[in-house]
Motif scaffolding. Structure first.
Motif, PDB file in Angstrom:
ATOM      1  N   TRP A  23       0.871  -1.188   0.000  1.00 31.17           N
ATOM      2  CA  TRP A  23       0.000   0.000   0.000  1.00 31.17           C
ATOM      3  C   TRP A  23       0.896   1.222   0.000  1.00 31.17           C
ATOM      4  O   TRP A  23       1.802   1.342   0.835  1.00 31.17           O
ATOM      5  N   GLN A  24       0.639   2.133  -0.933  1.00 30.06           N
ATOM      6  CA  GLN A  24       1.547   3.261  -1.101  1.00 30.06           C
ATOM      7  C   GLN A  24       0.788   4.528  -1.476  1.00 30.06           C
ATOM      8  O   GLN A  24      -0.098   4.505  -2.333  1.00 30.06           O
ATOM      9  N   ARG A  25       1.168   5.617  -0.826  1.00 32.92           N
ATOM     10  CA  ARG A  25       0.588   6.925  -1.119  1.00 32.92           C
ATOM     11  C   ARG A  25       1.696   7.835  -1.645  1.00 32.92           C
ATOM     12  O   ARG A  25       2.757   7.946  -1.024  1.00 32.92           O
ATOM     13  N   THR A  26       1.478   8.449  -2.802  1.00 31.62           N
ATOM     14  CA  THR A  26       2.489   9.319  -3.392  1.00 31.62           C
ATOM     15  C   THR A  26       1.912  10.702  -3.663  1.00 31.62           C
ATOM     16  O   THR A  26       0.737  10.845  -4.028  1.00 31.62           O
ATOM     17  N   LYS A  27       2.756  11.703  -3.472  1.00 29.47           N
ATOM     18  CA  LYS A  27       2.395  13.080  -3.794  1.00 29.47           C
ATOM     19  C   LYS A  27       3.578  13.712  -4.524  1.00 29.47           C
ATOM     20  O   LYS A  27       4.655  13.862  -3.953  1.00 29.47           O
ATOM     21  N   TYR A  28       3.371  14.061  -5.793  1.00 25.66           N
ATOM     22  CA  TYR A  28       4.404  14.708  -6.592  1.00 25.66           C
ATOM     23  C   TYR A  28       4.014  16.170  -6.818  1.00 25.66           C
ATOM     24  O   TYR A  28       2.882  16.465  -7.219  1.00 25.66           O
ATOM     25  N   ILE A  29       4.947  17.066  -6.561  1.00 20.67           N
ATOM     26  CA  ILE A  29       4.751  18.492  -6.810  1.00 20.67           C
ATOM     27  C   ILE A  29       5.705  18.896  -7.929  1.00 20.67           C
ATOM     28  O   ILE A  29       6.920  18.961  -7.731  1.00 20.67           O
ATOM     29  N   PHE A  30       5.166  19.116  -9.118  1.00 16.89           N
ATOM     30  CA  PHE A  30       5.977  19.506 -10.259  1.00 16.89           C
ATOM     31  C   PHE A  30       6.214  21.012 -10.196  1.00 16.89           C
ATOM     32  O   PHE A  30       5.272  21.800 -10.154  1.00 16.89           O
ATOM     33  N   LYS A  31       7.483  21.392 -10.188  1.00 20.58           N
ATOM     34  CA  LYS A  31       7.843  22.786  -9.972  1.00 20.58           C
ATOM     35  C   LYS A  31       7.453  23.657 -11.165  1.00 20.58           C
ATOM     36  O   LYS A  31       7.457  23.227 -12.317  1.00 20.58           O
ATOM     37  N   GLU A  32       7.119  24.894 -10.851  1.00 19.76           N
ATOM     38  CA  GLU A  32       6.724  25.857 -11.877  1.00 19.76           C
ATOM     39  C   GLU A  32       7.818  26.016 -12.939  1.00 19.76           C
ATOM     40  O   GLU A  32       7.527  26.009 -14.142  1.00 19.76           O
ATOM     41  N   ASN A  33       9.071  26.118 -12.497  1.00 20.59           N
ATOM     42  CA  ASN A  33      10.176  26.287 -13.452  1.00 20.59           C
ATOM     43  C   ASN A  33      10.282  25.094 -14.390  1.00 20.59           C
ATOM     44  O   ASN A  33      10.583  25.248 -15.586  1.00 20.59           O
ATOM     45  N   TYR A  34      10.051  23.895 -13.844  1.00 19.31           N
ATOM     46  CA  TYR A  34      10.143  22.672 -14.650  1.00 19.31           C
ATOM     47  C   TYR A  34       9.105  22.692 -15.766  1.00 19.31           C
ATOM     48  O   TYR A  34       9.410  22.449 -16.938  1.00 19.31           O
ATOM     49  N   ILE A  35       7.858  23.002 -15.416  1.00 21.87           N
ATOM     50  CA  ILE A  35       6.785  23.012 -16.408  1.00 21.87           C
ATOM     51  C   ILE A  35       7.013  24.127 -17.423  1.00 21.87           C
ATOM     52  O   ILE A  35       6.836  23.937 -18.634  1.00 21.87           O
ATOM     53  N   GLN A  36       7.438  25.287 -16.949  1.00 19.05           N
ATOM     54  CA  GLN A  36       7.683  26.399 -17.867  1.00 19.05           C
ATOM     55  C   GLN A  36       8.848  26.099 -18.808  1.00 19.05           C
ATOM     56  O   GLN A  36       8.816  26.481 -19.981  1.00 19.05           O
ATOM     57  N   ASN A  37       9.870  25.406 -18.324  1.00 15.97           N
ATOM     58  CA  ASN A  37      10.985  25.042 -19.199  1.00 15.97           C
ATOM     59  C   ASN A  37      10.549  24.062 -20.279  1.00 15.97           C
ATOM     60  O   ASN A  37      10.995  24.138 -21.428  1.00 15.97           O
ATOM     61  N   VAL A  38       9.661  23.112 -19.906  1.00 14.54           N
ATOM     62  CA  VAL A  38       9.145  22.171 -20.902  1.00 14.54           C
ATOM     63  C   VAL A  38       8.317  22.910 -21.946  1.00 14.54           C
ATOM     64  O   VAL A  38       8.430  22.660 -23.162  1.00 14.54           O
ATOM     65  N   LEU A  39       7.488  23.835 -21.476  1.00 14.11           N
ATOM     66  CA  LEU A  39       6.680  24.620 -22.408  1.00 14.11           C
ATOM     67  C   LEU A  39       7.561  25.488 -23.300  1.00 14.11           C
ATOM     68  O   LEU A  39       7.300  25.642 -24.503  1.00 14.11           O
ATOM     69  N   PHE A  40       8.611  26.047 -22.716  1.00 16.50           N
ATOM     70  CA  PHE A  40       9.530  26.871 -23.504  1.00 16.50           C
ATOM     71  C   PHE A  40      10.157  26.051 -24.629  1.00 16.50           C
ATOM     72  O   PHE A  40      10.230  26.493 -25.778  1.00 16.50           O
TER      73      PHE A  40
END
Length: 716
Positions: free
Chosen positions: A427-444
């Motif tokens: 049984w496993q609970r995960t929480k991932y917080i994707f950083k704003e800079n990471y998403i913006q760099n991918v979009l860039f």
């Protein structure tokens, strides 16, 4: 006076002559040393060149690199020198080798040449005519008449010799050893055999083999006694030792069971030594007592550790500490409490002691586990573990992962094809917080490829900041049921040269909560899926004149969702590729590289969904390796390898031209516990940059096409 003078002169003359001849011998030996630079075999079809080289006493000189290492370290090997007096001895060795493998009429001769190329060098060649091998016509096993029909049938199932089998002394000894082992496992503790009588018909190339057996009395175990010593002897009862060993009285004596009982004792970590042996001198009629002799160590241990991780060309350094109580609440139950942390900047980590800082890049982990050797009175090694992990990938994402795992390891009988069988519930609970800079760099990167070259980087950055801001959060709960099983049929665990291994993993994710939601009529918002993974390694003879071992690896895996969306499956349940045990031209988890697609006017929700889509990993994996390994010296080795594979979202998306290929070389240091490995992998074919390797090398930084990997143990 004259007599004494003559005596002195005689002694002086003898001394001078002795010194002269000694120096002459040493000088002549130095002058006559001829390095043996090449040994060749002609006509050897049955045996490989490397097998024949291993058998003879004359050895080919090692490489210049090994001799160079030997000149100032203990890792290399010195030059080997030619001695013609050893040739006949080696011919006799080769003749015996062929005869023990069924070739009773071989003819072997040798010739050599000595050349002067600044220094004298010798080349040696053995000319071999093998002739036809002999086949086993009949195997006669005598003295087994007292066996029951059932035991006799079981015994003959272990014999792998028939009338089409080529004679081999090793094969006969192997079958004899197997038969004796079977008899000793069925109560015939004193069973023994005569030397095999081999009758050879050299005209028809046939062999008859006769082995006589003396079974003796069939014994049962009468009683079990225990002897203890060591610092913790008063803290472990005799009854607990008997319970863990799990030896039953009044059963037929079984040698394999006693060895397995020793393994059970060692597995608890309670004992620094454990020996189980029958007391032959105390046998009464057909009963034999068994003695368990143990040395009990300390029951509590505190173990610090230093952690070194090479990941994505970044070395993380960390510390760990674990406490173990080896007899928690009795019954050989083991309690382990451990914690560890590692970071790119260990000084800053120790100073801040937090992953919340922006300049921190690493992980922290805490675990509590309880392990016991029995479950419901059966020899099922059971482990329950609770864990909490914090991870931070620099400028990418943070993760909180916590949960529990119950693992059951089943003890398998001796003659079972499988060598291990594990089942687990996680049984496993995960929480991932994707950083704003990471998403913006991918979009860039996306808009940089999509828009024309006249659009400046500043304009693209402005567009990205306008359409997206803030972190994206992904929460998942997984309930996993899994089975892992496999077999290892290789000839050596650390340096296999022949044989194969197979492992299969089957997992089901979230079928239990899906079923409960149907029964309880509540909303189930996770993804239900299954995972299948197949691993196979194969070792065989190939290019024996170059490599000491040659092997291949193949891994196939697929994750299929039968309820919910694939993108809801968290990163740590997906497939990735790259790293020291994967495709070594890429860093850990570098594959796959996910391409993104956005609508013309994406909403914030669509972009957040994008963040989950660009989470590393995929759901279908193909991965393989081809590797040749060679010893440079006793402790030093090298390898040449080709790795291939990639990860896709679905098996339907698989394309041959998207298979990444890495090629490279590596070095190994064979320590006493495991090989320590350093590999250099080059991206021979990059499916995301299909320029040829040399063009990429010319127009890109060298490190973009190259990875170095550090590992313990062989890659497969």
């Amino acid at each position: 006076m004259i007599k004494n003078l003559l005596k002195i002169n005689s002694y002086s003359l003898i001394l001078c002559l002795s010194v002269f001849f000694t120096l002459s011998s040493l000088y002549a030996q130095d002058i006559n040393e001829i390095e043996l630079v090449n040994i060749d075999f002609e006509g050897n079809d049955y045996f490989s060149t490397s097998d024949l080289e291993d058998a003879i006493t004359l050895k080919e000189s090692p490489s210049w690199f090994s001799q160079f290492l030997d000149s100032f370290t203990s890792f290399g090997n010195p030059a080997n020198y030619f001695d013609s007096l050893n040739i006949q001895d080696d011919i006799n060795i080769l003749l015996n080798l062929y005869k023990t493998n069924g070739f009773f009429k071989p003819k072997i001769s040798a010739k050599y040449s000595i050349e002067k190329n600044g220094e004298k060098e010798a080349s040696l060649q053995y000319i071999i005519k093998e002739n036809e091998p002999s086949i086993i016509k009949e195997l006669n096993l005598k003295g087994l008449g007292i066996l029951s029909t059932l035991l006799y049938a079981e015994l003959y199932e272990l014999v792998d010799i028939d009338s089409t089998t080529q004679y081999s002394e090793f094969l006969v000894e192997q079958n004899n050893s197997r038969i004796l082992g079977f008899l000793q496992d069925k109560g015939f503790m004193m069973a023994e055999s005569s030397l095999p009588l081999v009758e050879v018909d050299t005209i028809q190339n046939r062999v008859n083999i006769t082995i006589d057996y003396k079974l003796g009395t069939r014994f049962r175990i009468s009683d079990i006694s225990v002897e203890k010593s060591g610092k913790g002897e008063d803290l472990v009862s005799d009854e607990l030792i008997k319970e863990v060993a799990n030896i039953s009285s009044n059963k037929f004596y079984n040698s394999s069971e006693l060895k397995l009982a020793q393994v059970r004792l060692y597995r608890t970590n309670l004992f620094s030594s454990a020996v189980i042996a029958p007391q032959v001198q105390d046998t009464i009629n057909s009963f034999v007592p068994v003695n368990i002799m143990t040395r009990v160590g300390l029951l509590n241990e505190l173990s610090p550790e230093i952690i070194l991780i090479n990941e994505e060309n970044v070395v993380k350094l960390g510390l760990g500490l674990s406490f173990t109580n080896k007899n928690f609440l009795g019954d050989a139950r083991k309690l382990t409490i451990s914690t560890s942390a590692a970071a790119q900047n260990i000084t800053e980590f120790l100073k801040e002691a937090s992953l919340a800082t922006n300049n921190m890049y690493g992980y922290a982990d805490a675990r509590v586990s309880i392990e016991q050797p029995f479950l419901f009175g059966k020899t099922i090694n059971t482990k329950l573990e609770n864990f909490y992990t914090l991870q931070k990938e620099k400028n990418r994402w943070n993760a909180n992962i916590y949960g529990s795992k119950l693992n059951l390891n089943f003890e398998l009988p001796k003659y079972t094809y499988l060598t291990y069988l594990d089942t687990y519930f996680n049984w496993q609970r995960t929480k991932y917080i994707f950083k704003e800079n990471y998403i913006q760099n991918v979009l860039f990167s996306y808009f940089r490829r999509k828009l024309d070259s006249e659009t400046t980087d500043e304009e693209i950055s402005s567009i990205v900041k306008e359409i997206y801001s803030g972190d994206a959060v992904s929460n998942n709960t997984n309930v996993v049921l899994g089975v892992s099983l496999g077999t290892n049929q290789t000839d050596d665990l650390l340096f296999p040269t022949e044989g194969y291994s197979i492992s299969i993993l089957v997992e089901d994710g979230n079928s239990i909560p899906l079923l409960l939601s149907s029964i309880g009529n509540y909303n189930f918002n996770q993804t239900a899926y299954y995972k299948l993974v197949f691993n196979n390694t194969l070792y065989f003879s190939f290019l024996d004149n170059i490599f000491d071992a040659f092997g291949t690896k193949l891994k196939l895996g697929n994750i299929h969702n039968y309820d919910g969306e694939l993108i809801n499956i968290p990163y740590n349940q997906r497939f990735t590729a790259g790293g020291s045990n994967s495709i070594r031209g890429w860093g850990a988890n570098d594959l796959p590289v996910t391409e993104i697609v956005l609508p013309d006017n994406p909403t914030q929700n669509e972009i957040e969904n994008l963040a989950r889509n660009i989470t590393p990993g995929g759901f279908f994996v193909i991965e393989g390796s081809i590797e040749g390994r060679k010893y440079l010296s006793e402790k030093i080795g090298m390898a040449l390898f080709i790795d291939y594979g990639n990860v896709w979202n679905k098996y339907k998306n698989f394309r041959y031209d998207e298979i990444a290929v890495a090629a490279g070389f590596g070095f190994r240091y064979y320590s006493d516990f495991a090989p320590i490995r350093l590999d250099f992998g080059f991206q021979a074919y990059d499916p995301y940059d299909r320029r040829d390797f040399f063009t990429r090398l010319k127009h890109s930084p060298f490190l973009n096409t190259f990875e170095f990997q550090i590992g313990i143990g062989e890659a497969f």
